[in-house]
Design a protein around this motif. Structure first.
Motif, mmCIF file in Angstrom:
data_model
loop_
_atom_site.group_PDB
_atom_site.id
_atom_site.type_symbol
_atom_site.label_atom_id
_atom_site.label_comp_id
_atom_site.label_asym_id
_atom_site.label_seq_id
_atom_site.Cartn_x
_atom_site.Cartn_y
_atom_site.Cartn_z
ATOM 1 N N VAL A 137 6.727 2.131 11.587
ATOM 2 C CA VAL A 137 6.073 1.973 10.374
ATOM 3 C C VAL A 137 6.362 3.172 9.399
ATOM 4 N N HIS A 138 6.921 2.921 8.127
ATOM 5 C CA HIS A 138 7.434 3.976 7.457
ATOM 6 C C HIS A 138 6.218 4.727 6.348
ATOM 7 N N VAL A 139 5.541 5.513 7.311
ATOM 8 C CA VAL A 139 4.174 6.089 6.964
ATOM 9 C C VAL A 139 4.160 7.380 7.442
ATOM 10 N N GLU A 140 3.481 8.305 6.448
ATOM 11 C CA GLU A 140 3.307 9.777 6.757
ATOM 12 C C GLU A 140 1.947 10.481 6.277
ATOM 13 N N TYR A 141 1.685 11.449 6.725
ATOM 14 C CA TYR A 141 0.220 12.036 6.470
ATOM 15 C C TYR A 141 0.590 13.347 5.669
ATOM 16 N N ALA A 142 -0.660 13.436 4.545
ATOM 17 C CA ALA A 142 -0.544 14.672 4.023
ATOM 18 C C ALA A 142 -1.899 15.214 3.694
ATOM 19 N N GLN A 143 -1.699 16.466 4.096
ATOM 20 C CA GLN A 143 -3.276 17.406 4.069
ATOM 21 C C GLN A 143 -3.595 17.668 2.720
ATOM 22 N N PRO A 144 -4.659 17.049 2.129
ATOM 23 C CA PRO A 144 -4.982 17.431 0.661
ATOM 24 C C PRO A 144 -5.395 19.163 0.473
ATOM 25 N N ARG A 145 -4.635 19.770 -0.569
ATOM 26 C CA ARG A 145 -5.124 21.038 -0.297
ATOM 27 C C ARG A 145 -6.580 21.427 -0.469
ATOM 28 N N GLU A 146 -7.622 20.581 -0.900
ATOM 29 C CA GLU A 146 -8.841 20.843 -1.018
ATOM 30 C C GLU A 146 -9.614 20.667 0.376
ATOM 31 N N GLY A 147 -8.730 20.166 1.268
ATOM 32 C CA GLY A 147 -9.171 20.160 2.789
ATOM 33 C C GLY A 147 -9.315 18.856 2.912
ATOM 34 N N ALA A 148 -9.114 18.289 4.429
ATOM 35 C CA ALA A 148 -9.416 17.018 4.790
ATOM 36 C C ALA A 148 -11.119 17.030 5.419
ATOM 37 N N MET A 149 -11.419 15.734 5.186
ATOM 38 C CA MET A 149 -12.983 15.687 5.819
ATOM 39 C C MET A 149 -13.095 15.322 7.126
ATOM 40 N N ALA B 145 0.879 -1.153 0.064
ATOM 41 C CA ALA B 145 0.038 0.277 0.158
ATOM 42 C C ALA B 145 0.955 1.132 -0.135
ATOM 43 N N ALA B 146 0.723 2.239 -1.073
ATOM 44 C CA ALA B 146 1.713 3.075 -0.905
ATOM 45 C C ALA B 146 0.876 4.641 -0.856
ATOM 46 N N LEU B 147 -0.673 4.631 -1.188
ATOM 47 C CA LEU B 147 -1.508 5.748 -1.050
ATOM 48 C C LEU B 147 -2.858 5.295 -0.420
ATOM 49 N N PHE B 148 -3.286 5.884 0.451
ATOM 50 C CA PHE B 148 -4.657 5.547 1.039
ATOM 51 C C PHE B 148 -5.223 6.545 1.993
ATOM 52 N N PRO B 149 -6.350 6.688 1.950
ATOM 53 C CA PRO B 149 -6.816 7.378 3.074
ATOM 54 C C PRO B 149 -6.792 6.843 4.452
ATOM 55 N N TRP B 150 -6.539 7.821 5.316
ATOM 56 C CA TRP B 150 -6.311 7.535 6.474
ATOM 57 C C TRP B 150 -6.231 9.270 7.479
ATOM 58 N N THR B 151 -6.246 9.051 8.877
ATOM 59 C CA THR B 151 -6.042 10.056 9.478
ATOM 60 C C THR B 151 -4.643 10.299 10.069
ATOM 61 N N PRO B 152 -4.495 11.584 10.692
ATOM 62 C CA PRO B 152 -3.122 11.834 11.137
ATOM 63 C C PRO B 152 -2.814 11.262 12.449
ATOM 64 N N THR B 153 -4.032 10.796 13.079
ATOM 65 C CA THR B 153 -3.992 10.065 14.342
ATOM 66 C C THR B 153 -3.476 8.816 14.437
ATOM 67 N N ALA B 154 -4.156 8.163 13.377
ATOM 68 C CA ALA B 154 -3.613 6.623 13.233
ATOM 69 C C ALA B 154 -2.238 6.615 12.859
ATOM 70 N N ILE B 155 -1.847 7.583 11.532
ATOM 71 C CA ILE B 155 -0.725 7.454 11.163
ATOM 72 C C ILE B 155 0.431 7.968 12.163
ATOM 73 N N SER B 156 0.271 8.720 13.168
ATOM 74 C CA SER B 156 0.964 8.990 14.204
ATOM 75 C C SER B 156 1.222 7.936 15.011
ATOM 76 N N ARG B 157 0.273 7.068 15.289
ATOM 77 C CA ARG B 157 0.578 5.988 16.171
ATOM 78 C C ARG B 157 1.304 4.854 15.336
ATOM 79 N N LEU B 158 1.255 4.709 14.191
ATOM 80 C CA LEU B 158 2.241 3.737 13.509
ATOM 81 C C LEU B 158 3.457 4.311 13.261
ATOM 82 N N LYS B 159 3.829 5.639 13.237
ATOM 83 C CA LYS B 159 5.079 6.063 13.398
ATOM 84 C C LYS B 159 5.696 5.825 14.577
ATOM 85 N N ARG B 160 5.084 6.063 15.900
ATOM 86 C CA ARG B 160 5.628 5.682 16.719
ATOM 87 C C ARG B 160 5.970 4.174 16.931
ATOM 88 N N ARG B 161 5.503 3.325 16.140
ATOM 89 C CA ARG B 161 5.725 2.079 16.189
ATOM 90 C C ARG B 161 6.894 1.686 15.102
#
Length: 364
Positions: A260-272, A242-258
């Motif tokens: 996992v090579h993952v990061e969050y990107a805020q779309p310019r149109e805004g997040a939901m 999986a290279a690109l996927f919808p997800w939340t900064p909270t979930a991604i932050s938890r994975l980074k602490r473990r």
């Protein structure tokens, strides 16, 4: 006579010794009775909420202060929002749950079913973000998040790709076979992705035609797999599936602490906006205590612990970032500046038909 006197003397001596020997036993019995009485007086509140990291953070770090202050035991009944809702609906006539934590879309359904009691008026409600308090105080957010884009930093670095910047990056042909999307019929993350793409293409939360018409030919070819929820996503990222996927900064932050090579990107149109809300279950057996717990969980004190120990972004504007969380809280506040709010009343009106169409046309 001498024998008799001797026997009487022995009996007189035996009586007091026996009484004295029984005193520790009597004390132990009294202590047990007092302990049992204390336990009997202790009440239990049942909270339906997501299991895993969220349940651990609240059970270990947020609930204990309330439990001590009110001599109450809080038991988590874990489950996804749809499962918690189904449980509450089944027990509507005699609720077992006292509080429910539900994703905002599911919460709107719970309110419409009459499963929630309004929160008591309290000064803490004025400390919340305006979007966090539902109409007529029927529910309130305790954890505000948003769905944006997550990406696999290892794969992106190896391919020389810049971080994603738009929801429409999901349709970029270079990501063919690299996108993973949660089912919009069963996952809020997948639904949010579809809603944002649909809006960008000219639709809205009543009109899904642009999304259904264009998703299969644009984003569809890039999708490796539609998954029912996010449970497998971390494993797929670690396996570089999986290279690109919808997800939340909270979930991604938890994975980074473990690690996992993952990061969050805020779309310019805004997040939901993705809000986990709480409501007091209508007709429960401990309405007053349930109200106290609900209001405590909205306090800056409780939400500071939830942020520090679980990475849950606060709905209370008075929360100050604990040590090590200042940057994350500042980023979150930046994400909120152009966050989009779904119209759940409109969405839920046509949800069964939407789910059936998604399963038939896209998520096969």
């Amino acid at each position: 006579m001498s024998k008799c006197g001797s026997s009487m003397t022995r009996n007189k001596q035996v009586g007091p010794r026996r009484l004295g020997a029984g005193m520790p036993l009597l004390g132990a019995v009294l202590a047990m009775l007092l302990s049992a009485a204390a336990v009997a007086q202790q009440k239990t509140l049942y909270v339906g909420m997501n299991g895993g990291d969220m349940a651990r953070a609240f059970s270990q770090h947020v609930f204990p202060e309330f439990e001590r202050a009110h001599n109450v035991r809080i038991v988590v009944e874990p489950g996804m929002s749809t499962e918690v809702l189904a449980r509450a609906q089944a027990d509507k006539d005699k609720p077992r749950l006292h509080l429910m934590f539900l994703d905002d879309g599911i919460m709107a359904r719970a309110i419409s079913m009459g499963l929630c009691a309004p929160l008591n008026e309290d000064p803490v409600l004025k400390e919340l973000y305006p979007t966090a308090l539902k109409k007529d105080r029927m529910a309130a957010g305790i954890d505000i998040g948003m769905t944006g884009l997550g990406y696999n930093t290892k794969v992106f670095a190896e391919r020389g790709w810049a971080p994603p910047t738009s929801w429409m990056d999901l349709a970029d042909p270079k990501y063919k076979g690299q996108v993973v999307v949660q089912s919009a019929a069963s996952s809020t993350f997948g639904l949010h992705a579809f809603l944002m793409v649909n809006r960008i293409l000219g639709g809205d939360d009543r009109n899904y035609e642009p999304g259904f018409a264009q998703w299969p030919a644009t984003i569809g070819p890039n999708v490796r797999e539609y998954i029912p929820d996010s449970a497998r996503l971390a494993d797929m990222v670690q396996a570089d599936r999986a290279a690109l996927f919808p997800w939340t900064p909270t979930a991604i932050s938890r994975l980074k602490r473990r690690g996992v090579h993952v990061e969050y990107a805020q779309p310019r149109e805004g997040a939901m906006i993705l809000m986990v809300g709480e409501c007091v279950v209508a007709g429960n057996s401990e309405p007053e205590l349930s109200q106290k717990l609900a209001l405590y969980l909205l306090s800056a004190q409780a939400q500071t612990k939830a942020l520090e120990m679980g990475g849950h972004f606060p709905s209370n504007r008075n929360v100050l970032a604990p040590a090590g969380h200042a940057d994350a809280l500042q980023r979150f506040q930046g994400y909120m500046s152009n966050a989009r709010i779904p119209n759940w009343d409109q969405i839920n009106e046509s949800r069964p038909a939407f789910n059936a169409r998604w399963n038939r046309e896209i998520g096969r």
